[in-house]
Design a protein around this motif. Structure first.
Motif, mmCIF file in Angstrom:
data_model
loop_
_atom_site.group_PDB
_atom_site.id
_atom_site.type_symbol
_atom_site.label_atom_id
_atom_site.label_comp_id
_atom_site.label_asym_id
_atom_site.label_seq_id
_atom_site.Cartn_x
_atom_site.Cartn_y
_atom_site.Cartn_z
ATOM 1 N N GLN A 177 0.810 -1.218 0.000
ATOM 2 C CA GLN A 177 0.000 0.000 0.000
ATOM 3 C C GLN A 177 0.849 1.277 0.000
ATOM 4 O O GLN A 177 0.437 2.302 -0.550
ATOM 5 C CB GLN A 177 -0.950 0.000 1.205
ATOM 6 C CG GLN A 177 -0.255 -0.062 2.554
ATOM 7 C CD GLN A 177 -1.224 -0.229 3.713
ATOM 8 O OE1 GLN A 177 -2.426 -0.422 3.496
ATOM 9 N NE2 GLN A 177 -0.718 -0.149 4.952
ATOM 10 N N ALA A 195 2.014 1.859 -3.770
ATOM 11 C CA ALA A 195 1.014 1.884 -4.839
ATOM 12 C C ALA A 195 0.980 3.214 -5.587
ATOM 13 O O ALA A 195 0.953 3.251 -6.826
ATOM 14 C CB ALA A 195 -0.366 1.564 -4.264
ATOM 15 N N LEU A 242 2.065 2.256 -9.370
ATOM 16 C CA LEU A 242 0.923 1.831 -10.174
ATOM 17 C C LEU A 242 0.616 2.745 -11.358
ATOM 18 O O LEU A 242 0.355 2.257 -12.464
ATOM 19 C CB LEU A 242 -0.316 1.651 -9.286
ATOM 20 C CG LEU A 242 -0.375 0.331 -8.508
ATOM 21 C CD1 LEU A 242 -1.648 0.263 -7.666
ATOM 22 C CD2 LEU A 242 -0.313 -0.862 -9.457
ATOM 23 N N THR A 294 -6.801 -0.325 -5.454
ATOM 24 C CA THR A 294 -6.121 -0.100 -6.737
ATOM 25 C C THR A 294 -6.863 0.931 -7.565
ATOM 26 O O THR A 294 -6.261 1.826 -8.172
ATOM 27 C CB THR A 294 -6.031 -1.430 -7.527
ATOM 28 O OG1 THR A 294 -5.280 -2.384 -6.774
ATOM 29 C CG2 THR A 294 -5.370 -1.218 -8.883
ATOM 30 N N VAL A 339 -3.829 -4.285 -4.003
ATOM 31 C CA VAL A 339 -3.001 -3.559 -3.039
ATOM 32 C C VAL A 339 -3.140 -4.265 -1.689
ATOM 33 O O VAL A 339 -4.258 -4.549 -1.237
ATOM 34 C CB VAL A 339 -3.434 -2.086 -2.935
ATOM 35 C CG1 VAL A 339 -2.686 -1.389 -1.805
ATOM 36 C CG2 VAL A 339 -3.193 -1.370 -4.260
#
Length: 422
Positions: free
Chosen positions: A273, A276, A280, A300, A327
């Motif tokens: 987390q 991310a 991402l 996500t 996540v």
């Protein structure tokens, strides 16, 4: 044309008896004999190029008439480059160390005897496979080098190609003075053959299915012979918050997009987390450029624009440009997810934290577990095995890519000097 056989049971029993007899000859064959046979097989395939191409054309024309899609026809085709690769593969196997007869773990006991183990062939290996005719040459060569006779049942769509390769294999075996029955390619497309093959433990010691999940499940359910198999390749990459983000980007992109239709392709990406927001969006842009559909959990979807992942997505081997993303709140959650949904094929962690890497290696229950590397490396050639007959996610006998050593067993040997037990 495929041979019309009225009594499949009798045909398979005869095939099995001949394979068993040939396996005894192969088990006693020396390394030089086996290597000479492999080189002769490679030469025979090379000399049979025109015949192979003509027979393969029959299969391609029949497949097109039956409506096989372009991807299946491509797998079926024997191009000049694929024939080259087949020949080179056989020669490479000839160059690999011979595992048979290796003696190891020798130890003296208090009685004075020495106890150790010796590597021996399995005996007769039955292989059931689909589409790609090059498997015929690969499987024959691997089984031959490891001292095993083999019974091969290829897909009906490649019947003519497989028979042509079999003739070249037999020519090479006979040129080296080894029995042609050491490699038998079933001469009929009758599906009843498969049912007989998997139920004759007196003749076949192990079955290796290569194909889709449906084929492997059917064989596993009905087999009376041990099966070396994997059903799915639901592979994961976990990006830790202590990862080098460039490594994470490179590995996660390669693991998904280098090839989509392989069992070692990543299907689920797990992200810490705290990493991310950084990784991402960058990955989503790169996946988008390659046409990959993304499906994410709620966390996500707060970071990137993507579809919603369902419970079924975590259990799915897409074999396509689709990726599910989750996540997680840390390493333990990532490991829990993998051990819950993984098919125990291949899983990787991206981290610079040595302690976490060690925990991941220890606690993830898969046949290949990696640190800072793409799951696409889970392959016999990449592991230095030279070639593989398949990948096993079972826990007994062989696990992971199955090369020459995976086609062997061991027996205990004892060296004494007249000792008797008191």
């Amino acid at each position: 044309m495929a041979e019309e056989i009225s009594d499949i049971q009798a045909y398979m029993a005869d095939t099995g008896r001949r394979a068993r007899a040939a396996s005894r000859v192969l088990a006693a064959a020396g390394t030089n004999e086996k290597n000479q046979a492999l080189e002769a097989i490679a030469d025979a395939i090379d000399q049979a190029r025109e015949t192979l191409t003509a027979e393969n054309r029959k299969d391609l024309e029949a497949g097109a008439a039956k409506g096989l899609d372009a991807a299946l026809l491509d797998r079926l085709e024997l191009t000049p480059a694929r024939i080259d690769s087949m020949i080179e593969g056989v020669r490479q196997i000839a160059g690999l160390p011979d595992p048979i007869g290796e003696i190891f773990d020798m130890n003296y006991r208090p009685t004075g005897i020495q106890v150790g183990r010796m590597r021996v062939p399995l005996g007769v290996v039955g292989i059931i496979y689909e589409s790609r005719p090059n498997v015929t040459a690969d499987a024959a060569a691997l089984c031959l080098k490891s001292g095993n006779a083999t019974v091969l049942r290829g897909g009906s769509e490649a019947f003519h190609s497989n028979q042509a390769i079999a003739r070249a294999v037999h020519q090479g075996l006979e040129a080296a003075g080894l029995p042609a029955d050491a490699v038998q390619v079933i001469g009929t497309t009758d599906r009843a053959v498969v049912g007989e093959m998997i139920a004759m433990p007196e003749f076949i010691d192990v079955i290796i299915p290569r194909g889709g999940k449906g084929l492997i499940e059917r064989i596993s359910r009905g087999a009376r012979v041990p099966v070396i198999k994997h059903l799915d390749g639901i592979c994961h990459v976990y990006i830790d918050d202590q990862a080098d983000m460039q490594k994470a980007f490179d590995v996660a992109l390669n693991a998904k997009t280098q090839r989509y239709g392989t069992c070692n392709t990543m299907e689920t990406l797990l992200v810490h987390q705290d990493a991310a927001a950084e990784i991402l969006p960058r990955l989503a842009a790169a996946y988008g450029e390659k046409g990959v559909e993304l499906r994410g959990c709620e966390a996500t979807r707060k970071v990137i624009d993507c579809g919603e992942a369902t419970e079924e997505d975590w259990r799915t081997e897409y074999l396509a440009p689709i990726l599910s993303i989750r996540v997680v709140d840390g390493l333990v959650a990532a490991i829990d997810h993998i051990n819950s949904y993984s098919s125990q094929h291949t899983d990787s962690i991206i981290t610079e934290n040595y302690t976490r890497a060690r925990q991941f290696l220890r606690d993830v229950d898969s046949s290949s577990v990696m640190v800072n590397a793409s799951t696409r490396f889970a392959d016999g050639f990449e592991y230095g095995l030279g070639a593989e007959i398949g990948i096993s996610t079972d826990k007994f006998h062989a696990r992971g890519p199955v090369g020459l050593e995976g086609l062997t067993s061991v027996k205990f040997i004892v060296l004494g000097d007249g000792q008797v037990r008191g």
